[in-house]
Write an enzyme that holds these catalytic residues in place. Sequence first.
Site, mmCIF file in Angstrom:
data_model
loop_
_atom_site.group_PDB
_atom_site.id
_atom_site.type_symbol
_atom_site.label_atom_id
_atom_site.label_comp_id
_atom_site.label_asym_id
_atom_site.label_seq_id
_atom_site.Cartn_x
_atom_site.Cartn_y
_atom_site.Cartn_z
ATOM 1 N N TYR A 122 16.334 13.931 20.128
ATOM 2 C CA TYR A 122 17.590 14.623 20.431
ATOM 3 C C TYR A 122 18.093 15.280 19.152
ATOM 4 C CZ TYR A 122 22.629 14.842 21.773
ATOM 5 O OH TYR A 122 23.914 15.225 22.038
ATOM 6 N N LEU A 124 21.033 17.414 17.569
ATOM 7 C CA LEU A 124 22.374 17.987 17.581
ATOM 8 C C LEU A 124 22.916 18.150 16.156
ATOM 9 C CD1 LEU A 124 24.952 18.907 19.117
ATOM 10 C CD2 LEU A 124 25.646 16.491 19.168
ATOM 11 N N GLY A 128 25.182 20.672 7.775
ATOM 12 C CA GLY A 128 26.563 21.074 7.541
ATOM 13 C C GLY A 128 27.512 20.791 8.681
ATOM 14 N N GLY A 130 28.340 17.540 11.205
ATOM 15 C CA GLY A 130 28.114 16.204 11.734
ATOM 16 C C GLY A 130 29.116 15.920 12.835
ATOM 17 N N SER A 131 30.277 15.386 12.446
ATOM 18 C CA SER A 131 31.321 15.112 13.436
ATOM 19 C C SER A 131 31.811 16.393 14.107
ATOM 20 C CB SER A 131 32.497 14.400 12.764
ATOM 21 O OG SER A 131 32.099 13.108 12.328
ATOM 22 N N PHE A 155 18.919 14.210 10.234
ATOM 23 C CA PHE A 155 18.945 12.807 10.674
ATOM 24 C C PHE A 155 18.325 12.634 12.061
ATOM 25 C CE2 PHE A 155 22.983 13.413 8.179
ATOM 26 C CZ PHE A 155 22.517 12.840 7.003
ATOM 27 N N GLY A 239 26.409 8.322 27.783
ATOM 28 C CA GLY A 239 25.481 7.218 28.003
ATOM 29 C C GLY A 239 24.837 6.735 26.719
ATOM 30 N N GLY A 339 23.267 -18.000 0.526
ATOM 31 C CA GLY A 339 22.219 -17.235 -0.147
ATOM 32 C C GLY A 339 20.995 -17.009 0.715
ATOM 33 N N GLU A 362 25.674 8.801 17.126
ATOM 34 C CA GLU A 362 26.194 9.061 18.481
ATOM 35 C C GLU A 362 27.704 9.337 18.438
ATOM 36 O OE1 GLU A 362 23.631 9.575 19.819
ATOM 37 O OE2 GLU A 362 22.563 7.921 20.753
#
Length: 379
Positions: A122, A124, A128, A130-131, A155, A239, A339, A362
């Site tokens: 996918y 999208l 430059g 993202g959101s 990404f 989804g 630890g 997403e």
Amino acid sequence: MDFALTDDQRAIQDAARAFADAELAPHSAHWDEEKIFPVETMKAAAEMGFCGIYTAEEHGGMALGRVEAAVIFEELARGDVAVAAFISIHNMATWMIDSFGSDDLRARYVPSLVTMEKIASYCLTEPGSGSDAASMRTTARLDGDHWVLNGSKAFISGAGTSDVYVVMARTGGEGARGVSTFVVDKDAPGLSFGAQERKMGWNAQPTAIVQFDDCRIPAANLLGVEGDGFKYAMAGLDGGRLNIAACSIGGARLALETAQAYVATRKQFGKPLAEFQNTQFKLADMATDLEAARLMVHRGAWAIDTGHPEKTKWCAMAKRLATDSCFEIADQALQLHGGYGYLKDYPLERIVRDLRVHRILEGTNEIMRVITARELARG
């Protein structure tokens, strides 16, 4: 109101759990350490129907609901978070082609995707954008009987290995209405891939830049209607956000179970850690947060399955709550190990690394808040 799974849903849950226990969990640490993308194992998952969960039956999908998908991804992620997450992305891309593609496009791609003969990604996000996804700069112009794409996507899970790329690109003016969606084959002229990213987690799946330099694809590979691509992308993400949230629940569940076993046997100050009230309270909070996350995810899944008008809000709420809460559960489980939790001998550090990115992808959890606030303002 019935919170119990049906007999069929429990059978699906049992099958997914058995597959995860046998095929994912025993190899999870090795795949992470060696950065192995277990394609053959994912094909075995496809044989169980897990790569076309909510794709229609016409071309081989299982045609299940989003509640069943949430149940499946929780179980798969308990075996391996990164692999389950990639299978969720593949499901999203496959569903988009099956839901919005022409009959020809569906017939050409969906049968080989539900079997994972071909793997889907996918595309999208860009370097430059993202959101602010609607500000994308990747373009597509029609040249005779081909679309020509130029730009890059960042990404991208599966980049370089996947056979099929569901790509959002600008065909019109600024904003969401100028975006269309395309199906691009790996061997399309002008398509190339960047170097593999060096990541904190999700090492069992490749991630890289996808580059389009006068990339030519058939005109018939436009998905749906020109200009509706952003709408398709967001429908996929409703989804997809639930899937990633369910993967967070699976990882957090393993972390909690591991912590419970550890504190029952680890002794300090003359008694097991499990006998200290502080430990008991911490485990109680972790279990409560895990259950709350699952309920929110299942409600979001129900909203999609029933076509509820507030489904986008419920999915955003569920994704935000589940991914935040489950990361904290995993971190607290690591803390209870002291630890030892920081060592790769235990699964906790891997779970923490793998779950961290779920709060980013997403749609970041900040964007989930934006969506929720916007929907609240609408009344």
